[in-house]
Design an enzyme around this catalytic site. Structure first.
Site, PDB file in Angstrom:
ATOM      1  N   CYS A 142     -82.477  14.195 -20.210  1.00 35.01           N
ATOM      2  CA  CYS A 142     -81.984  15.489 -19.726  1.00 35.01           C
ATOM      3  C   CYS A 142     -80.461  15.441 -19.668  1.00 35.01           C
ATOM      4  CB  CYS A 142     -82.574  15.789 -18.351  1.00 35.01           C
ATOM      5  SG  CYS A 142     -81.819  17.244 -17.601  1.00 35.01           S
ATOM      6  N   ASN A 161     -81.061   2.047 -36.948  1.00 32.92           N
ATOM      7  CA  ASN A 161     -82.164   3.009 -36.986  1.00 32.92           C
ATOM      8  C   ASN A 161     -82.635   3.348 -35.575  1.00 32.92           C
ATOM      9  OD1 ASN A 161     -81.866   2.578 -39.675  1.00 32.92           O
ATOM     10  ND2 ASN A 161     -83.664   1.272 -39.898  1.00 32.92           N
ATOM     11  N   HIS A 196     -77.608   2.651 -32.451  1.00 30.42           N
ATOM     12  CA  HIS A 196     -77.439   4.115 -32.412  1.00 30.42           C
ATOM     13  C   HIS A 196     -78.473   4.773 -31.503  1.00 30.42           C
ATOM     14  CE1 HIS A 196     -75.123   4.017 -36.515  1.00 30.42           C
ATOM     15  NE2 HIS A 196     -74.377   3.665 -35.496  1.00 30.42           N
ATOM     16  N   ASN A 228     -80.367  -4.870 -50.808  1.00 28.96           N
ATOM     17  CA  ASN A 228     -80.185  -3.440 -51.067  1.00 28.96           C
ATOM     18  C   ASN A 228     -80.357  -3.227 -52.569  1.00 28.96           C
ATOM     19  OD1 ASN A 228     -79.012  -0.740 -51.313  1.00 28.96           O
ATOM     20  ND2 ASN A 228     -78.019  -1.126 -49.333  1.00 28.96           N
TER      21      ASN A 228
END
Ligand code: APR
Length: 250
Positions: A128, A103, A120, A214
């Site tokens: 920039c 996340n 990630h 899950n």
């Protein structure tokens, strides 16, 4: 379920080197939609059109308009939920050492967790494309898109787009942690995106106990030693409570 949670707590409380791998599902109860499955972001927009680096380079204004701007609105409002807090409780109890998260929402750190690998990248920072200066996403003005740096370069979130590599230091460290942990908690990930999805496989092959949290089965469920099938907020709160109870008794 209570018995399973108790068994998982006994395993975790006896381990000193636990690593967690988290995915979008852990933040669903904070109001952030997942990518796949019911209500998933990729049901509404095509990731290859809006989340691939080539798409961003081709039309940054469009990607900012369709994807990044709305992500900012959702993430600005999001706060850690009971599952993020439970992982902090496990760290405080001396059980959980590191969180590898897919996340980009920063909610583990907001809950207090200290060692978080942002596999990630992070949405909290914009970079920039030309001079590589960085800016806090919170301070950005989005009156014209794409937002620009003083140097005239285009700003992009410091996240890993499809088509980009995982930062090598994050990948290497995650692989080493997966190979060296006693147990891995895998929470709220569809376990479909590589190389993150491979971390539990490394852990399992290196002898660790793999515990999945899950509400739905995933490709990992068959490999996992235990599957706690429920929402992360409830399951993780109960698990942290049980671990804390066991540690107090010992
Ligand atoms: N608690 C726990 N898990 C949940 C919850 C919940 N409340 N709600 C949904 N889930 C589960 C779903 O069953 C699913 O398995 O979370 C998972 C979310 O899967 P994905 O949306 O695929 O998220 P993730 O695995 O993190 O995706 C990996 O893909 O496109 C990308 O870069 C993006 O980092 C992301 C990567």
């Amino acid at each position: 379920m209570e018995e399973l949670i108790h068994q998982a707590a006994e395993i975790l409380a006896a381990k000193k080197n636990v690593v967690a791998l988290t995915g979008a599902g852990i933040s669903v109860e904070s109001g952030i939609p997942p990518f796949r499955g019911k209500g998933g972001l990729w049901e509404k927009i095509d990731p290859m059109k809006y989340a691939h680096i080539d798409a961003f380079i081709k039309d940054p204004a469009e990607v900012w308009d369709v994807l990044i701007k709305s992500m900012k609105e959702v993430l600005d409002r999001a706060r850690p939920n009971a599952a993020h807090k439970a992982l902090f409780r496990l760290e405080r109890a001396g059980i959980l050492k590191t969180i590898i998260t897919q996340n980009v929402d920063g909610l583990h750190q907001a809950a207090g967790s200290k060692d978080v690998i942002e596999f990630h990248g992070s949405f909290a920072v914009q970079r920039c494309m030309d001079c590589h200066a960085t800016f806090e996403t919170g301070s950005l003005k989005l009156d014209s898109l794409p937002p620009m740096c003083q140097c005239g370069g285009i700003l992009r979130p410091d996240v890993v787009f499809f088509g980009e590599l995982i930062p090598p230091n994050h990948l290497k460290r995650s692989q080493l942690l997966a190979a060296g942990c006693d147990a891995m908690l895998v929470i709220g990930t569809s376990a479909t995106v590589e190389p993150a999805a491979y971390m539990p496989v490394i852990a399992k092959r290196s002898g660790a106990v793999v515990i999945e949290v899950n509400p739905e089965p995933t490709p990992l469920t068959r490999l996992a030693d235990m599957a706690l099938m429920g929402k992360a907020g409830k399951v993780m709160s109960l698990l942290a409570e049980e671990v804390e109870k066991l540690i107090r008794q010992w």
